[in-house]
Every structure is written in structure tokens, then in C-alpha cells.
Scaffold this motif. Structure first.
Motif, PDB file in Angstrom:
ATOM      1  N   ALA A   1       0.847  -1.209   0.000  1.00  0.00           N
ATOM      2  CA  ALA A   1       0.000   0.000   0.000  1.00  0.00           C
ATOM      3  C   ALA A   1       0.874   1.249   0.000  1.00  0.00           C
ATOM      4  O   ALA A   1       0.870   2.048   0.935  1.00  0.00           O
ATOM      5  CB  ALA A   1      -0.939  -0.007   1.206  1.00  0.00           C
TER       6      ALA A   1
ATOM      7  N   ASN B   1      -1.518   3.734  -4.629  1.00  0.00           N
ATOM      8  CA  ASN B   1      -2.636   4.671  -4.681  1.00  0.00           C
ATOM      9  C   ASN B   1      -2.817   5.225  -6.091  1.00  0.00           C
ATOM     10  O   ASN B   1      -3.937   5.398  -6.571  1.00  0.00           O
ATOM     11  CB  ASN B   1      -2.408   5.816  -3.691  1.00  0.00           C
ATOM     12  CG  ASN B   1      -3.348   5.740  -2.510  1.00  0.00           C
ATOM     13  OD1 ASN B   1      -4.432   5.162  -2.596  1.00  0.00           O
ATOM     14  ND2 ASN B   1      -2.953   6.330  -1.388  1.00  0.00           N
TER      15      ASN B   1
ATOM     16  N   ASP C   1      -0.291  -4.802   3.359  1.00  0.00           N
ATOM     17  CA  ASP C   1       0.844  -3.959   3.751  1.00  0.00           C
ATOM     18  C   ASP C   1       1.323  -4.377   5.131  1.00  0.00           C
ATOM     19  O   ASP C   1       0.558  -4.973   5.913  1.00  0.00           O
ATOM     20  CB  ASP C   1       0.458  -2.478   3.750  1.00  0.00           C
ATOM     21  CG  ASP C   1       1.680  -1.576   3.583  1.00  0.00           C
ATOM     22  OD1 ASP C   1       2.127  -1.404   2.437  1.00  0.00           O
ATOM     23  OD2 ASP C   1       2.185  -1.065   4.587  1.00  0.00           O
TER      24      ASP C   1
ATOM     25  N   MET D   1      -7.825   2.754   1.086  1.00  0.00           N
ATOM     26  CA  MET D   1      -7.283   3.573   0.007  1.00  0.00           C
ATOM     27  C   MET D   1      -8.287   4.656  -0.362  1.00  0.00           C
ATOM     28  O   MET D   1      -9.492   4.384  -0.446  1.00  0.00           O
ATOM     29  CB  MET D   1      -6.996   2.714  -1.226  1.00  0.00           C
ATOM     30  CG  MET D   1      -6.122   1.503  -0.966  1.00  0.00           C
ATOM     31  SD  MET D   1      -4.396   1.911  -0.723  1.00  0.00           S
ATOM     32  CE  MET D   1      -3.847   2.058  -2.412  1.00  0.00           C
TER      33      MET D   1
ATOM     34  N   VAL E   1      -6.859  -1.970   3.610  1.00  0.00           N
ATOM     35  CA  VAL E   1      -5.465  -2.361   3.783  1.00  0.00           C
ATOM     36  C   VAL E   1      -5.418  -3.420   4.876  1.00  0.00           C
ATOM     37  O   VAL E   1      -5.871  -3.181   5.997  1.00  0.00           O
ATOM     38  CB  VAL E   1      -4.580  -1.161   4.158  1.00  0.00           C
ATOM     39  CG1 VAL E   1      -3.114  -1.587   4.244  1.00  0.00           C
ATOM     40  CG2 VAL E   1      -4.748  -0.028   3.156  1.00  0.00           C
TER      41      VAL E   1
END
Length: 371
Positions: free
Chosen positions: A293, A298, A314, A324, A331
Motif C-alpha cells: 500500500a 494509490n 501492507d 485507500m 489495507v
């Protein structure tokens, strides 16, 4: 010029789905400077918006810890472990470099982020100034001529008033002092069409040529450049303090034709092999996920919103359990990935591909990388 679809801030991670869906988006345009050859994001988002809540701690990324351990060893070997070296780091984050430097050295970190402040509150081996570095800062703190080395790793990409920072470094260094910078290698970025590296927090992308053109006139001489593989291409550049140079007209650099290549790669992103594989799995009812992540993630996932990811993995506690922006992908920790594997996993942190696949050798699905 490369104009991308409006983007949320790449460093923003929302606490809830509702907050994620409501995240603001901003235009995102990449332009070439004919004066110095620098590539820059046209839209300059204020630092207080970009970095007031900065979800990036260097020590949570194993590859970065290894890199900075190597950088600390490099500096120690060059300047001597027992020497009374005075070093200042611009953008020290959580002290991942400073904590590894010799105890005999006098080290100072300057960083305005909440990550730096929180790390210092837990006890560190260096002095932290929780603010932005500038000539004004150097003058207010009476730091003129106080340092032998000033370094900054991947911080120049985040700075708007670059000349002010270079002037501050020149003022704070003693005669013959060294200014070491680590920056993404723009030539490598363009050669491999890394459009996922373009985001608001990366206000500028540097080549060796643009760094020399911007920094030498302030009063530095280029000493050395080392090319490293980190981040898909990294430049470690050293400048030595000299007297400010007189203004000498230079021929303007010509626009890089490779901008057209990266523009084409971005505009045809849904036709890339990675996007096609993910879309194919999705269309047949398979599950897709992502690993890493990062800011790159992104960008990539927000620019491919037709793909619906179950989650993104992550290891950073600053990001796990968040979402996100705009696309509201959760995440999750590595344990979730291992207990609930998806059919196809996109390695968004592709610069750590080998480490990720090695650490998750038992993954039963298919890996895919966008770059």
C-alpha cells in the motif's frame, strides 16, 4: 506534458470507507522545465495538506531499512567512525539513517512530519528539529558553517522552494563540506514508463543533469554520482561547497522525447498485460488483490478503477486497517493474505518484488506486476 485523471493524495489513507469515498481529488499534470531539465508536477499542493498526517515510516519497510543500513556504512567508511563528524539530515523521517551512524558523530535531523515527531518522542540518538529545512531555519538556529555533511534521501521530490533549501544547505556547511542527495533516477523512470511514480507528493523528479543545473549555481561543485537499484532507479549525488557561481547563460535542455512514451503507456494502461490478466480473472469470477500500500499503489489503483480489488496487503502499522482513498480498498496485514489468498495478486510495491515473493513463497495464486 502528461495530464492524468484527477487523483486523491497518494499518501492519504482513510480511517473508514465513508472517509475514503469522500477523499478530495486534485488535477495532476507533469511538465518539463526548459530551464533546467527538471520534471515537475504542475499543481503544487501545500505542505500542510500533504504531510500533516504522513502515513510513511521508513523503518516499517524492510527494503528501506536495508538500504539505509548500507548508506550508513558507506558514510562511515568514507568519513571515519571515530571522527567528530557533524551531520545534518533533511527529511529524516523516523531516524532510520541517523540511528545507524557512529556514536562519535554529532547528528541532527530536520523533518516537519508527525512521523518524525512521534519517533523522537520515543527517544532517539539525534537532535530533531520538527520543522521544514530552509535558509531561514539555518539563520534562526545560528547553524551557519556548523556541518561537515548534509544529506537528504528522497526528500527533494517533496519540496517546493528548492532554491531556498539549497541556499540553506550552502549556509549550514563549512568550507569544503559535502551535500549528499539521494533522488529517484528520472532517466530510469522514463526508460521503464513508471507512470505510477507520478503523484502530488512527488513534486519533482531528478536526473543527474537537472540536479547539477539547479544546485551548482547556488555555490556547489558536482563531485560524484552513484546509481543504485532502489525504487526502480536511484541517484546518490555528492556536491562540495564552493563559492556561489556567477550566472552564466546555458543552452536550454531539449524536451525529452521519452515523455511521449510514458504518456502512451499511461493512456493505454488498461491494455497492459497486468491489467488484462487482472480483468480476465475478475470477469470469470476470480478474486484479485494487491501487495504494497505505497504511494505507487494509490496512483495505480485509482487510475484503474474498473478493477475491483478485495484488499491490498501492507506491513506498516500506519496503514493496516485503513482504506485507500476514493476506491475504499481495505489495507490488510500479511496474515490476512495468507489465510484468505486471492486468485491473482498485483505487486504494487514492484520495486520490492523479489523480497515479497520470497517471503510469501507458499502463496497458491498467481503473481502479476504492473512494471
Amino acid at each position: 506534458m502528461l495530464r492524468m485523471e484527477p487523483m486523491p493524495l497518494a499518501g492519504f489513507f482513510a480511517a473508514t470507507r465513508v472517509e475514503a469515498f469522500a477523499a478530495p481529488v486534485f488535477p495532476l499534470t507533469w511538465v518539463f522545465c526548459h530551464g533546467c531539465g527538471l520534471l515537475q508536477v504542475l499543481e503544487d499542493i501545500p505542505d500542510e495538506v500533504l504531510f500533516s498526517s504522513y502515513n510513511y515510516a521508513s523503518s516499517s519497510v524492510a527494503g528501506l531499512v536495508q538500504h539505509f543500513a548500507g548508506y550508513a556504512n558507506f558514510l562511515t567508511a568514507k568519513y571515519g567512525a571515530r571522527s567528530t563528524v557533524r551531520l545534518l539530515e533533511i527529511g529524516c523521517n523516523d531516524g532510520v539513517l541517523l540511528n545507524r551512524l557512529p556514536p562519535a558523530w554529532s547528528v541532527v535531523g530536520v523533518d516537519p512530519s508527525d512521523v518524525a515527531r512521534n519517533a523522537a518522542s520515543c527517544g532517539v540518538s539525534y537532535t530533531l528539529h520538527n520543522c521544514s529545512f530552509s535558509l531561514g531555519f539555518v539563520e534562526r538556529q545560528r547553524l551557519e558553517g556548523r556541518f561537515d555533511i548534509i544529506t537528504g534521501s528522497n526528500c527533494l521530490a517533496h519540496i517546493s522552494d528548492l532554491k531556498n533549501v539549497f541556499a540553506g544547505a550552502h549556509a549550514a556547511l563549512g568550507a569544503g563540506g559535502h551535500f549528499w542527495l539521494e533522488v529517484h533516477d528520472c532517466d530510469a523512470l522514463l526508460a521503464t514508463n513508471q507512470w505510477d511514480t507520478i503523484y502530488h507528493e512527488h513534486k519533482a523528479e531528478w536526473s543527474e543533469q537537472s540536479a547539477i543545473r539547479c544546485i551548482e549555481p547556488v555555490g556547489f561543485a558536482h563531485v560524484a554520482t552513484h546509481r543504485l537499484p532502489l525504487h526502480g532507479g536511484l541517484l546518490r549525488i555528492c556536491f562540495e561547497k564552493t563559492k556561489p557561481a556567477p550566472c552564466v547563460p546555458r543552452s536550454e535542455p531539449r524536451p525529452d522525447s521519452r515523455l511521449s512514451d510514458i504518456r502512451h503507456a499511461y493512456e493505454t494502461r488498461y491494455a497492459s498485460p497486468a491489467a488484462q490478466m487482472l480483468a480476465g480473472a475478475q470477469s470469470t469470477g476470480g478474486s484479485i488483490g494487491a501487495f504494497g500500500a505505497s504511494g505507487r499503489a494509490n496512483v495505480y489503483l485509482n487510475q484503474l478503477q474498473e478493477l475491483r480489488f478485495r484488499y491490498i496487503v501492507d506491513q506498516s502499522p500506519l496503514r493496516v486497517s485503513k482504506f485507500m482513498p476514493r476506491i475504499a480498498i481495505p489495507v490488510v496485514p500479511v496474515d490476512t493474505f495468507r489465510s484468505e489468498p486471492v486468485d491473482v495478486c498485483l505487486i504494487t510495491a514492484w520495486n520490492y518484488r523479489d523480497r515479497i515473493t520470497a517471503d510469501n513463497a507458499g502463496y497458491p495464486g498467481r503473481w502479476v506486476s504492473g512494471f
